[in-house]
Design an enzyme around this catalytic site. Sequence first.
Site, PDB file in Angstrom:
ATOM      1  N   GLY A 241      36.648   8.715  34.727  1.00  0.00           N
ATOM      2  CA  GLY A 241      36.004   8.535  36.268  1.00  0.00           C
ATOM      3  C   GLY A 241      34.319   8.518  36.290  1.00  0.00           C
ATOM      4  N   GLU A 275      37.531   9.984  28.574  1.00  0.00           N
ATOM      5  CA  GLU A 275      38.981   9.330  28.495  1.00  0.00           C
ATOM      6  C   GLU A 275      38.216   8.383  29.815  1.00  0.00           C
ATOM      7  OE1 GLU A 275      41.980  11.030  30.875  1.00  0.00           O
ATOM      8  OE2 GLU A 275      43.090  12.212  28.946  1.00  0.00           O
ATOM      9  N   PRO A 276      37.257   7.827  29.435  1.00  0.00           N
ATOM     10  CA  PRO A 276      36.433   6.257  30.520  1.00  0.00           C
ATOM     11  C   PRO A 276      37.550   5.432  30.036  1.00  0.00           C
ATOM     12  CG  PRO A 276      35.124   6.740  28.542  1.00  0.00           C
ATOM     13  CD  PRO A 276      36.758   7.575  28.610  1.00  0.00           C
ATOM     14  N   GLY A 277      37.236   4.415  31.827  1.00  0.00           N
ATOM     15  CA  GLY A 277      38.293   3.204  31.693  1.00  0.00           C
ATOM     16  C   GLY A 277      37.252   2.091  32.060  1.00  0.00           C
ATOM     17  N   ARG A 278      36.840   2.411  34.341  1.00  0.00           N
ATOM     18  CA  ARG A 278      36.068   1.376  34.118  1.00  0.00           C
ATOM     19  C   ARG A 278      34.478   1.169  34.039  1.00  0.00           C
ATOM     20  NH1 ARG A 278      36.820   0.754  40.153  1.00  0.00           N
ATOM     21  NH2 ARG A 278      38.190   2.596  39.822  1.00  0.00           N
ATOM     22  N   TYR A 318      41.508  -1.399  48.454  1.00  0.00           N
ATOM     23  CA  TYR A 318      39.933   0.066  47.590  1.00  0.00           C
ATOM     24  C   TYR A 318      39.694  -0.184  50.050  1.00  0.00           C
ATOM     25  CZ  TYR A 318      43.279   0.899  43.935  1.00  0.00           C
ATOM     26  OH  TYR A 318      44.173   1.008  43.037  1.00  0.00           O
ATOM     27  N   CYS A 346      49.285 -14.852  52.418  1.00  0.00           N
ATOM     28  CA  CYS A 346      49.555 -15.250  53.795  1.00  0.00           C
ATOM     29  C   CYS A 346      49.160 -13.672  54.409  1.00  0.00           C
ATOM     30  CB  CYS A 346      50.539 -16.014  54.428  1.00  0.00           C
ATOM     31  SG  CYS A 346      51.215 -17.075  53.833  1.00  0.00           S
ATOM     32  N   GLU A 347      48.034 -13.085  53.864  1.00  0.00           N
ATOM     33  CA  GLU A 347      47.806 -11.840  53.995  1.00  0.00           C
ATOM     34  C   GLU A 347      46.366 -12.030  55.138  1.00  0.00           C
ATOM     35  OE1 GLU A 347      49.366  -8.074  52.773  1.00  0.00           O
ATOM     36  OE2 GLU A 347      50.925  -9.042  52.329  1.00  0.00           O
ATOM     37  N   TYR A 375      40.507  -2.845  36.301  1.00  0.00           N
ATOM     38  CA  TYR A 375      41.644  -2.758  37.139  1.00  0.00           C
ATOM     39  C   TYR A 375      41.199  -3.890  38.198  1.00  0.00           C
ATOM     40  CZ  TYR A 375      40.520   2.163  36.888  1.00  0.00           C
ATOM     41  OH  TYR A 375      40.920   2.982  35.728  1.00  0.00           O
TER      42      TYR A 375
HETATM   43  N1  LLP Z   1      41.948   9.341  33.313  1.00  0.00           N
HETATM   44  C1  LLP Z   1      43.188   9.767  34.047  1.00  0.00           C
HETATM   45  C2  LLP Z   1      43.921  10.199  34.055  1.00  0.00           C
HETATM   46  C3  LLP Z   1      43.532   8.704  34.994  1.00  0.00           C
HETATM   47  O1  LLP Z   1      44.413   8.810  35.808  1.00  0.00           O
HETATM   48  C4  LLP Z   1      42.505   7.223  35.119  1.00  0.00           C
HETATM   49  C5  LLP Z   1      42.409   6.983  36.089  1.00  0.00           C
HETATM   50  C6  LLP Z   1      41.596   7.170  34.271  1.00  0.00           C
HETATM   51  C7  LLP Z   1      41.508   7.937  32.890  1.00  0.00           C
HETATM   52  C8  LLP Z   1      39.934   6.569  33.909  1.00  0.00           C
HETATM   53  O2  LLP Z   1      39.310   6.199  35.218  1.00  0.00           O
HETATM   54  P1  LLP Z   1      38.503   5.947  35.154  1.00  0.00           P
HETATM   55  O3  LLP Z   1      37.064   5.952  34.616  1.00  0.00           O
HETATM   56  O4  LLP Z   1      38.656   4.238  34.946  1.00  0.00           O
HETATM   57  O5  LLP Z   1      37.660   5.718  36.563  1.00  0.00           O
HETATM   58  N2  LLP Z   1      42.460   0.802  40.607  1.00  0.00           N
HETATM   59  C9  LLP Z   1      41.905   1.858  40.936  1.00  0.00           C
HETATM   60  C10 LLP Z   1      41.621   3.323  39.901  1.00  0.00           C
HETATM   61  C11 LLP Z   1      42.379   3.548  39.607  1.00  0.00           C
HETATM   62  C12 LLP Z   1      42.926   4.934  38.286  1.00  0.00           C
HETATM   63  C13 LLP Z   1      43.813   5.819  37.739  1.00  0.00           C
HETATM   64  N3  LLP Z   1      43.583   6.592  36.694  1.00  0.00           N
HETATM   65  C14 LLP Z   1      40.322   0.967  41.691  1.00  0.00           C
HETATM   66  O6  LLP Z   1      40.545   0.206  41.052  1.00  0.00           O
HETATM   67  O7  LLP Z   1      40.135   1.891  41.500  1.00  0.00           O
END
Ligand code: LLP
Length: 435
Positions: A241, A275-278, A318, A346-347, A375
Amino acid sequence: MSSFAYRDGRLHAESVPLDRIARAVGTPVYVYSTAALENAYDGFAGALREAGLDPLICYALKANSNQAVIRTLAGRGAGADVVSEGELRRALAAGVPPEKTVFAGVGKTRAEMAVALDAGIYQFNVESLPELEALAQVAEGRGKRAPVAIRVNPDVDARTHSKITTGKSENKFGIDLDHVGRVVSRARELPAVEPLGLAVHIGSQLTELQPFRDAFSKLVGLYGEIRASGVPLSRLDLGGGLGVAYRGERAPSPQDYAQLVAEATAGLDAQLIFEPGRHLTAAAGVLLAQVIYVKHGLSRRFVVIDAAMNDIIRPSLYDAWHDVRTLREHAGDAPLSPADVVGPVCETGDTLAAQRQLPELAENDFLAIFSAGAYGAVMSSTYNSRLLVPEVMVSGDDWAVIRPRGDYEALIAVDRLPGWLEDGGPESGGRAPES
Ligand code: LLP
């Protein structure tokens, strides 16, 4: 220093001029920087370690699941947070050890549970009582014991976009605080599951720390209560997050985040999981596109490019803001004027950037859409029967295609005609209209 910077008037990824990749591979194309991925991971892990923590960092594959990205991060020590059998398979294929893999998500199927149990993953983050019962049955049937963390819904507002907020009681995620005790008790009755910890994830792109503080404090309180009741929990999964700066906004630093975590978990006997993603991938990627036409409307300048909402859906879905820059550096005194950067789909929602100050642009000019490493490619589609966008990875002065562009034959060949439509086109008759 950013891994994307102008050198001799050309935007580079590390030591590779991006227009070279654009010409060689064609556009649109995602380009990732190895150094940026590694720096982001090392920065995050380093901050946690400096705060005295010993984290297990499970990269959330959903942000970018190309195996080259996963393997780059795994090479620095990352595990994986997966939410589907497909992601689990990708993590394993990229070399992530199963004992560093957690499985999250509200809708794990029994078939997915079986695959994950057989792989020997570290933990299932369970989000409901029915899921717990199903997991126990699947594990029992396979003579296994499933390691479980209960995902808690702390009812905290993450103050992010409503579509990516997950920690309010009206969101589908996790188990309400008041119900967690009951679920843990039930887990203890089931010999095929082992309740080991609690998990939380309140949303994505958080640009303030307070919601984390609120959620972690509730989680830690509950962890203490459950341990005091005699359940030997030993793990706390604090989710992902942590936001990034898309538009120069102030995103919290990993140091501030780590400090907060250290304070929230002080004196706690628990393996911490993240659990970092972004945060690990967003800034490590750009989407390159080429100008097809410049169209001057009555009130707007439209720059029509060859990337569209099917390649990067975040602006449409978003209202996300991504910086747009030219690959050729323009002179400091070049006049800028507003432009809408739009795709061919076409949107009207296929507007990737509205009213941006950009220099004069002409057909064939290249643009880069920034902060597209998270993402972006993973959410791309073939909408409008456009080809799936390719991906490239750069390392120093080297680069490689890590997902080739789709091709039209394959795109069309996946369709199957039912028997009654086979044999020739409409002229050959087909089924007679009902009279
Ligand atoms: N853990 C869980 C359980 C999650 O649901 C998520 C993201 C993460 C970790 C990773 O979160 P992050 O560190 O990336 O914020 N498609 C959207 C974002 C969807 C996130 C869903 N869950 C966008 O493009 O903003």
